[in-house]
Write a protein that holds these residues in place. Sequence first.
Motif, PDB file in Angstrom:
ATOM      1  N   LYS A 236       8.434 -25.946  15.142  1.00 23.33           N
ATOM      2  CA  LYS A 236       9.447 -26.733  15.862  1.00 23.33           C
ATOM      3  C   LYS A 236       9.108 -26.777  17.350  1.00 23.33           C
ATOM      4  O   LYS A 236       9.761 -26.152  18.178  1.00 23.33           O
ATOM      5  CB  LYS A 236      10.835 -26.120  15.661  1.00 23.33           C
ATOM      6  N   THR A 237       8.097 -27.540  17.694  1.00 26.32           N
ATOM      7  CA  THR A 237       7.632 -27.585  19.083  1.00 26.32           C
ATOM      8  C   THR A 237       8.565 -28.357  20.011  1.00 26.32           C
ATOM      9  O   THR A 237       8.366 -28.349  21.224  1.00 26.32           O
ATOM     10  CB  THR A 237       6.218 -28.176  19.152  1.00 26.32           C
ATOM     11  N   SER A 238       9.589 -28.984  19.465  1.00 25.92           N
ATOM     12  CA  SER A 238      10.541 -29.707  20.305  1.00 25.92           C
ATOM     13  C   SER A 238      11.622 -28.777  20.870  1.00 25.92           C
ATOM     14  O   SER A 238      12.560 -29.238  21.515  1.00 25.92           O
ATOM     15  CB  SER A 238      11.174 -30.859  19.531  1.00 25.92           C
ATOM     16  N   VAL A 239      11.481 -27.478  20.627  1.00 26.98           N
ATOM     17  CA  VAL A 239      12.357 -26.471  21.219  1.00 26.98           C
ATOM     18  C   VAL A 239      11.471 -25.354  21.763  1.00 26.98           C
ATOM     19  O   VAL A 239      10.405 -25.076  21.210  1.00 26.98           O
ATOM     20  CB  VAL A 239      13.394 -25.930  20.193  1.00 26.98           C
ATOM     21  N   LEU A 240      11.881 -24.747  22.870  1.00 35.87           N
ATOM     22  CA  LEU A 240      11.108 -23.654  23.457  1.00 35.87           C
ATOM     23  C   LEU A 240      11.788 -22.325  23.158  1.00 35.87           C
ATOM     24  O   LEU A 240      12.968 -22.152  23.464  1.00 35.87           O
ATOM     25  CB  LEU A 240      10.984 -23.820  24.973  1.00 35.87           C
ATOM     26  N   PHE A 241      11.068 -21.421  22.561  1.00 30.21           N
ATOM     27  CA  PHE A 241      11.532 -20.058  22.346  1.00 30.21           C
ATOM     28  C   PHE A 241      11.087 -19.219  23.540  1.00 30.21           C
ATOM     29  O   PHE A 241       9.943 -19.344  23.998  1.00 30.21           O
ATOM     30  CB  PHE A 241      10.924 -19.473  21.073  1.00 30.21           C
ATOM     31  N   VAL A 242      11.976 -18.366  24.032  1.00 38.53           N
ATOM     32  CA  VAL A 242      11.667 -17.434  25.112  1.00 38.53           C
ATOM     33  C   VAL A 242      12.249 -16.086  24.706  1.00 38.53           C
ATOM     34  O   VAL A 242      13.431 -15.993  24.369  1.00 38.53           O
ATOM     35  CB  VAL A 242      12.277 -17.882  26.462  1.00 38.53           C
ATOM     36  N   GLY A 243      11.429 -15.048  24.732  1.00 34.13           N
ATOM     37  CA  GLY A 243      11.885 -13.704  24.405  1.00 34.13           C
ATOM     38  C   GLY A 243      11.901 -12.827  25.635  1.00 34.13           C
ATOM     39  O   GLY A 243      10.956 -12.843  26.425  1.00 34.13           O
ATOM     40  N   ILE A 244      12.974 -12.067  25.808  1.00 30.65           N
ATOM     41  CA  ILE A 244      13.089 -11.184  26.964  1.00 30.65           C
ATOM     42  C   ILE A 244      13.445  -9.780  26.485  1.00 30.65           C
ATOM     43  O   ILE A 244      14.464  -9.580  25.816  1.00 30.65           O
ATOM     44  CB  ILE A 244      14.154 -11.695  27.959  1.00 30.65           C
ATOM     45  N   ALA A 245      12.599  -8.827  26.853  1.00 32.43           N
ATOM     46  CA  ALA A 245      12.863  -7.423  26.546  1.00 32.43           C
ATOM     47  C   ALA A 245      13.927  -6.900  27.504  1.00 32.43           C
ATOM     48  O   ALA A 245      13.849  -7.116  28.717  1.00 32.43           O
ATOM     49  CB  ALA A 245      11.589  -6.599  26.673  1.00 32.43           C
TER      50      ALA A 245
END
Length: 181
Positions: free
Chosen positions: A99-108
Amino acid sequence: VQVGRWLAMAGLGALLVWAVINADSDPGSSVDAVTSTDAVPVGSNPAIDFSVDLIAGGTFTLSEHLLTDGRPVVLNFWASWCGPCRAEMPEFDEVARQKTSVLFVGIAVADVPDAALRFATEVAVSYPLGIDETETIAAKYPFIGLPTTWFIDSDGQIVRKFTGQIQKPDLIEFLAADLGV
C-alpha cells in the motif's frame, strides 16, 4: 535492578488504568475512534505536528510530509522490549510495501536507544523508523500501552487510534475504511 522494578510497576499501573477505562467497552473489540479520552478534542481531531530524527538518516516532520507528499500516515509507537510490537512490525512492513499510497512511520518510545537501534536493525522494515528519546512526541500522542497506532488522513486529521497489536487483515481493513487505500 531498581529501574526494572520501576518499569514493571509502571507497566502494571498502565494495565490497571487501561482495564478501568475499558471496563464498559465491548470486550471483543480493542478498536476505538478517537475520543476526548484519547486527549483529542471531540469534533476536531487534528494531528499534532512533530519531527523525529530517523534511524536511517534524515528527519521526518509530519506537517512537511503532508504538505509536500500528501499521503496519509500510519503512525506506530513501538519498543524493542514489546512482544506485540515485535510481532506486528513485519506484517506492517508487508502491508506498507503493498500500500504505497500511505506512509508508515514507526517511532520507538519508552525504550533504551541502543536497544531500539538493535531491534530496528534486526527487523529491517522498509518504512522510516525513529526514536523519541525525549518523549516529546509521545506526550503529543498519548498512549496507555504498546503498540499504539494512529491513523492520520491526508488532511492531517486523526481518524483512528488503536492500542494493541494489529493483525494484517485488520490493518488492511482500517486502511480501506479510514484512509481509502
